[in-house]
Design a protein around this motif. Sequence first.
Motif, mmCIF file in Angstrom:
data_model
loop_
_atom_site.group_PDB
_atom_site.id
_atom_site.type_symbol
_atom_site.label_atom_id
_atom_site.label_comp_id
_atom_site.label_asym_id
_atom_site.label_seq_id
_atom_site.Cartn_x
_atom_site.Cartn_y
_atom_site.Cartn_z
ATOM 1 N N TRP A 20 44.762 50.535 40.750
ATOM 2 C CA TRP A 20 45.333 49.251 41.168
ATOM 3 C C TRP A 20 44.812 48.130 40.282
ATOM 4 C CZ3 TRP A 20 49.346 48.013 43.890
ATOM 5 C CH2 TRP A 20 49.813 48.836 44.914
ATOM 6 N N MET A 21 43.504 48.140 40.024
ATOM 7 C CA MET A 21 42.898 47.081 39.225
ATOM 8 C C MET A 21 43.422 47.092 37.792
ATOM 9 S SD MET A 21 41.074 45.103 41.032
ATOM 10 C CE MET A 21 40.436 44.196 39.625
ATOM 11 N N GLU A 22 43.704 48.264 37.262
ATOM 12 C CA GLU A 22 44.255 48.342 35.903
ATOM 13 C C GLU A 22 45.606 47.635 35.826
ATOM 14 O OE1 GLU A 22 44.484 52.344 34.520
ATOM 15 O OE2 GLU A 22 42.319 52.688 34.662
ATOM 16 N N VAL A 23 46.449 47.874 36.842
ATOM 17 C CA VAL A 23 47.771 47.236 36.867
ATOM 18 C C VAL A 23 47.626 45.719 37.052
ATOM 19 C CG1 VAL A 23 49.957 47.082 38.118
ATOM 20 C CG2 VAL A 23 48.881 49.314 37.745
ATOM 21 N N ILE A 24 46.736 45.315 37.932
ATOM 22 C CA ILE A 24 46.533 43.884 38.191
ATOM 23 C C ILE A 24 46.040 43.171 36.936
ATOM 24 C CG2 ILE A 24 45.106 42.220 39.460
ATOM 25 C CD1 ILE A 24 45.205 44.212 41.837
ATOM 26 N N ASN A 25 45.040 43.743 36.276
ATOM 27 C CA ASN A 25 44.508 43.119 35.063
ATOM 28 C C ASN A 25 45.542 43.067 33.953
ATOM 29 O OD1 ASN A 25 41.863 42.490 35.960
ATOM 30 N ND2 ASN A 25 41.233 44.619 35.698
ATOM 31 N N LYS A 26 46.406 44.057 33.917
ATOM 32 C CA LYS A 26 47.486 44.040 32.928
ATOM 33 C C LYS A 26 48.437 42.881 33.192
ATOM 34 C CE LYS A 26 51.223 46.914 31.044
ATOM 35 N NZ LYS A 26 51.924 48.226 31.152
ATOM 36 N N ASP A 27 48.781 42.688 34.477
ATOM 37 C CA ASP A 27 49.685 41.593 34.841
ATOM 38 C C ASP A 27 49.032 40.221 34.649
ATOM 39 O OD1 ASP A 27 51.665 43.365 35.482
ATOM 40 O OD2 ASP A 27 51.296 43.324 37.643
ATOM 41 N N LEU A 28 47.709 40.170 34.781
ATOM 42 C CA LEU A 28 47.005 38.894 34.594
ATOM 43 C C LEU A 28 46.955 38.465 33.122
ATOM 44 C CD1 LEU A 28 44.000 39.224 37.081
ATOM 45 C CD2 LEU A 28 45.900 37.625 37.231
ATOM 46 N N LYS A 29 47.189 39.418 32.216
ATOM 47 C CA LYS A 29 47.245 39.127 30.766
ATOM 48 C C LYS A 29 45.993 38.397 30.284
ATOM 49 C CE LYS A 29 52.290 38.900 30.869
ATOM 50 N NZ LYS A 29 53.501 38.075 30.642
ATOM 51 N N GLY A 30 44.848 38.929 30.697
ATOM 52 C CA GLY A 30 43.594 38.379 30.210
ATOM 53 C C GLY A 30 42.977 37.315 31.090
ATOM 54 N N ALA A 31 43.705 36.815 32.083
ATOM 55 C CA ALA A 31 43.149 35.803 32.984
ATOM 56 C C ALA A 31 42.050 36.421 33.844
ATOM 57 C CB ALA A 31 44.243 35.219 33.861
ATOM 58 N N ASP A 32 41.097 35.611 34.260
ATOM 59 C CA ASP A 32 39.973 36.084 35.044
ATOM 60 C C ASP A 32 40.406 36.418 36.466
ATOM 61 O OD1 ASP A 32 37.560 35.711 36.934
ATOM 62 O OD2 ASP A 32 36.626 35.740 34.959
ATOM 63 N N PHE A 33 40.179 37.664 36.879
ATOM 64 C CA PHE A 33 40.570 38.129 38.215
ATOM 65 C C PHE A 33 39.902 37.305 39.303
ATOM 66 C CE2 PHE A 33 39.548 40.812 41.909
ATOM 67 C CZ PHE A 33 40.807 41.224 42.287
ATOM 68 N N GLN A 34 38.591 37.052 39.151
ATOM 69 C CA GLN A 34 37.851 36.312 40.163
ATOM 70 C C GLN A 34 38.384 34.891 40.334
ATOM 71 O OE1 GLN A 34 35.351 37.280 42.234
ATOM 72 N NE2 GLN A 34 35.505 39.399 41.511
ATOM 73 N N LYS A 35 38.713 34.234 39.230
ATOM 74 C CA LYS A 35 39.169 32.852 39.302
ATOM 75 C C LYS A 35 40.609 32.736 39.783
ATOM 76 C CE LYS A 35 36.087 30.983 35.732
ATOM 77 N NZ LYS A 35 36.014 30.314 34.404
ATOM 78 N N ARG A 36 41.441 33.691 39.412
ATOM 79 C CA ARG A 36 42.868 33.574 39.722
ATOM 80 C C ARG A 36 43.246 34.118 41.086
ATOM 81 N NH1 ARG A 36 46.424 32.941 35.421
ATOM 82 N NH2 ARG A 36 48.007 32.906 37.059
#
Length: 632
Positions: A20-36
């Motif tokens: 799940w995290m791999e897909v999420i980080n891919k969609d975030l396109k480099g944005a910080d998961f914690q901040k976004r």
Amino acid sequence: MSNQKEKLFTDFPPVSTEEWMEVINKDLKGADFQKRLVWKTNEGFNVNPFYRAENIEGFSSAGNLPGQFPYVRSTRKDNVWYVRQDIDVNDYADANRKALSLLDKGVTSLGFHLPKNDLSAENLKVLLNGIAPDKVELNFRTCISKTHELARLVVAYVTSQNLDLLRCFGSIEYDPFRKILKKGVDVPNWMNDAAEMVKITASLPRYRSISITGNLLNDAGAYSYQELGFSLSYANQLLGALIGKGLAPSLVAKKIKFELGVGSNYFMEIAKFRAGRWLWAEIVNAYKPPCPPYIECENTAADGTCLCAAKMNIHASTSRFNQSLYDPYVNLLRTQTEAMSATLGAVDSLTVRPFDEAFETPSEFAKRIAVNQQLLLKEEAHFDKVTDPSSGSYYIETLTVSLAEQAWKLFLETEEKGFYEALKAGTVQDAIAASCDARFNAVANRKEILLGTNQYPNFTEKMAEKLADPKDHSCGCGTGDKTALKPLVIRRLAEPFNTLRLATEKSGKTPKVFMLTIGNLAMRLARSQFSSNFFSCAGYQIIDNNGFPTVEDGVTAARNAGADVVVLCSSDDEYVELAPKAFYLLKGGKEIFVVAGAPACMDDLKAHGIEYFIHVRSNVYETLKGFNKRLL
């Protein structure tokens, strides 16, 4: 139809959290998961965007059943709560008529606020004529100086009715620290007074007589963990003190009633009630209260501890703090979600406040709607048919545990001195005042939204003439006392914006805000909508436009419309040229020029003399306060 039960998901391979995290980080396109995506709550813990079964592994609360210690899910096996409405008693016969009418309309719990000067057995008999104490929950409150007298009258009346006292539910509401919380007046004899209340009402085993008024903290702007942590410390102070005076632990515990507010943070409020029951059960159980000899206890531990004494009795009231003056029908939406949180959280009784309470003595219509809001949850949505449907929800179970941890931490900190000493030192009041200030700042910056007040207001609405002088329902006791201690400051979250709107109304002038929309279609539409909402919060008249071919056309139209404020709405790139041109064309006129947005060229535009910019980081309240000074 086939009766075969198929396992529908066996053909799908399990998906791990890592995947799940791999897909999420891919969609975030480099944005910080914690901040976004991670929500940093006011309660002091973070909330993730998704939860899975692994997140609640080991949670003892997840395996709890309704009616089972420590009562996370409920103190009952059903979810039937009392629908309560209060009556201010001025004339006893008239109050009786109102009460009977409410019972006909679906109310199952009555709260009577009685005057202190004419308490008598005769008047109480008139008040309760035709009302069966074993069929309706009855709650009584009066001036704190007369509460013991009232308690004796109620006990005498109920015991004289030849009823099964175990079927008579209610309360005589005595709050030992009410004077401190509301008026800053010390109550050094609180321990003896509280003990006397317990003794007077001992013959009514289902009547509560000690009120823990956490709803006052809620109305003063406390966060959920503060309302819970301080309320638990409040109750524990009383429980320990009265046990120390020789009263039975089970007797005292069963006389304590928690009055809690319920705000609009939907899932957090559900978690608050679940966490509250859990923590209170553990606190009471630590005293090892034996079962009272006069009651056959339905829940006794192997060591003889009365687990029923550990049941938290909760009366919830929808919050005063977030009720708004303008667009008051939005209060119906707020109180409805609050009522849902309370009933899904399995409270024992609930009061829904009338939607017009913020500006007038509630009308009969508003009071009837308030009752119907609960009846809809029962009779249409069937909330009373399912107990704690949130159980097993990975999200709510995690919220429950996280909130319980924060409340428990605050409880332990407060217990170092004791709640009474903390009140006298002002640490409780200061902590809540700090939270209140933070929430006011959040509303001013639109980080906390009050629909119809600081977002999407109706600028055409007028409320000044409808605003009635608030009635003081207090008895006046302690008014002349020296207030050496700090009282809670009770305010409404919408007050600053109400002040802006009322100032505009009372000035007799409605400033006109003209949207000079030009250039990029998407940007000008977005920024004109943002700016319209921004200035509407002060009750200004908004003049929106489809767009102008040139700045000159826009300025001419603005002046023809008699604009007081001209807001340039375009794209950042176009501001480099358009903003200085519009500013110089308006220079020398009465209009205030504003740029919508925070473009990269802001410093260059300021160098031209452009002073005003509005954007998502603007403090809406302070900005509009400044405009009011210039325009009104």
